[in-house]
Design a protein around this motif. Sequence first.
Motif, mmCIF file in Angstrom:
data_model
loop_
_atom_site.group_PDB
_atom_site.id
_atom_site.type_symbol
_atom_site.label_atom_id
_atom_site.label_comp_id
_atom_site.label_asym_id
_atom_site.label_seq_id
_atom_site.Cartn_x
_atom_site.Cartn_y
_atom_site.Cartn_z
ATOM 1 N N LYS A 81 0.793 -1.225 0.000
ATOM 2 C CA LYS A 81 0.000 0.000 0.000
ATOM 3 C C LYS A 81 0.833 1.287 0.000
ATOM 4 C CE LYS A 81 -3.988 -2.227 1.862
ATOM 5 N NZ LYS A 81 -4.514 -2.817 0.691
ATOM 6 N N ASN A 82 2.132 1.189 0.210
ATOM 7 C CA ASN A 82 2.963 2.392 0.359
ATOM 8 C C ASN A 82 3.667 2.789 -0.939
ATOM 9 O OD1 ASN A 82 4.538 0.062 0.539
ATOM 10 N ND2 ASN A 82 6.092 1.056 1.789
ATOM 11 N N VAL A 83 2.928 2.704 -2.052
ATOM 12 C CA VAL A 83 3.505 3.007 -3.363
ATOM 13 C C VAL A 83 2.638 4.036 -4.073
ATOM 14 C CG1 VAL A 83 4.091 2.074 -5.645
ATOM 15 C CG2 VAL A 83 4.582 0.740 -3.584
ATOM 16 N N GLU A 84 3.294 5.011 -4.662
ATOM 17 C CA GLU A 84 2.640 5.992 -5.530
ATOM 18 C C GLU A 84 3.066 5.675 -6.963
ATOM 19 O OE1 GLU A 84 2.950 10.748 -6.580
ATOM 20 O OE2 GLU A 84 3.609 10.055 -4.611
ATOM 21 N N LEU A 85 2.101 5.572 -7.868
ATOM 22 C CA LEU A 85 2.384 5.277 -9.271
ATOM 23 C C LEU A 85 2.254 6.549 -10.100
ATOM 24 C CD1 LEU A 85 0.356 1.958 -9.635
ATOM 25 C CD2 LEU A 85 2.820 2.198 -9.396
ATOM 26 N N ILE A 86 3.244 6.767 -10.972
ATOM 27 C CA ILE A 86 3.234 7.924 -11.863
ATOM 28 C C ILE A 86 3.390 7.425 -13.292
ATOM 29 C CG2 ILE A 86 4.412 10.054 -12.547
ATOM 30 C CD1 ILE A 86 5.348 10.337 -9.624
ATOM 31 N N GLU A 87 2.364 7.685 -14.098
ATOM 32 C CA GLU A 87 2.428 7.320 -15.512
ATOM 33 C C GLU A 87 2.998 8.506 -16.288
ATOM 34 O OE1 GLU A 87 -0.554 6.516 -19.201
ATOM 35 O OE2 GLU A 87 -1.182 5.685 -17.266
ATOM 36 N N ASN A 88 4.300 8.436 -16.557
ATOM 37 C CA ASN A 88 4.986 9.501 -17.276
ATOM 38 C C ASN A 88 6.392 9.030 -17.596
ATOM 39 O OD1 ASN A 88 5.367 12.119 -18.364
ATOM 40 N ND2 ASN A 88 4.101 12.987 -16.717
ATOM 41 N N ASP A 89 7.101 9.799 -18.427
ATOM 42 C CA ASP A 89 8.507 9.469 -18.651
ATOM 43 C C ASP A 89 9.272 9.796 -17.370
ATOM 44 O OD1 ASP A 89 10.134 12.210 -19.128
ATOM 45 O OD2 ASP A 89 8.108 12.406 -19.970
#
Length: 186
Positions: A81-89
């Motif tokens: 649960k301690n993850v942030e996802l970023i969809e980008n280069d």
Amino acid sequence: MIEDNDFITSCEVPGPSKENIRAILLYKSMVSSNDIVVDIGCGTGGITVEFAKKAKKVISIDKNPEAIKLTKKNLEKFNIKNVELIENDGLTGLNNIENIDIAIVGGSGNQLDEILKKVDSKLNSNGRIFITAILLDTKLEAIDYLKNLGYNPKIVEVNISNGRVLDRGVMMISENPIGIISAKKR
């Protein structure tokens, strides 16, 4: 350690990084429960999942929407649960991140120099950078870029072979050699 076969995978997304490589990265990084880790080019999320089990927080970046979906599925599968996802280069994805203790670069989209400059500007003192590379060119570039930023990089080439038990004996099957370039901020 989670076995490679336990991750949800897809032909469209590379990964996960092999179990032995994840183990070496965990060991060499000395990740702790106070660390903020950034995984650039997270693929299926193998490194993200393993580091999230030990770190305070992991921020995973990938420009491939399928990679972000697979990483999310693997996070759910392993109840992380301690993850942030970023969809980008990688370069753009780093913009809103302020503090980094450990940066792992597995994919750079031909922006390795710029990514390392940005990581350096956000890396806390005693922060660590790790670059995994298959291509010799990438290994050499990573070392040069880190030296230009004032680091004293180190490299280890990892050649792993796994045994396959046959009726007649054991056949060793080698994986692609992987270079792990590392550096620590002074």
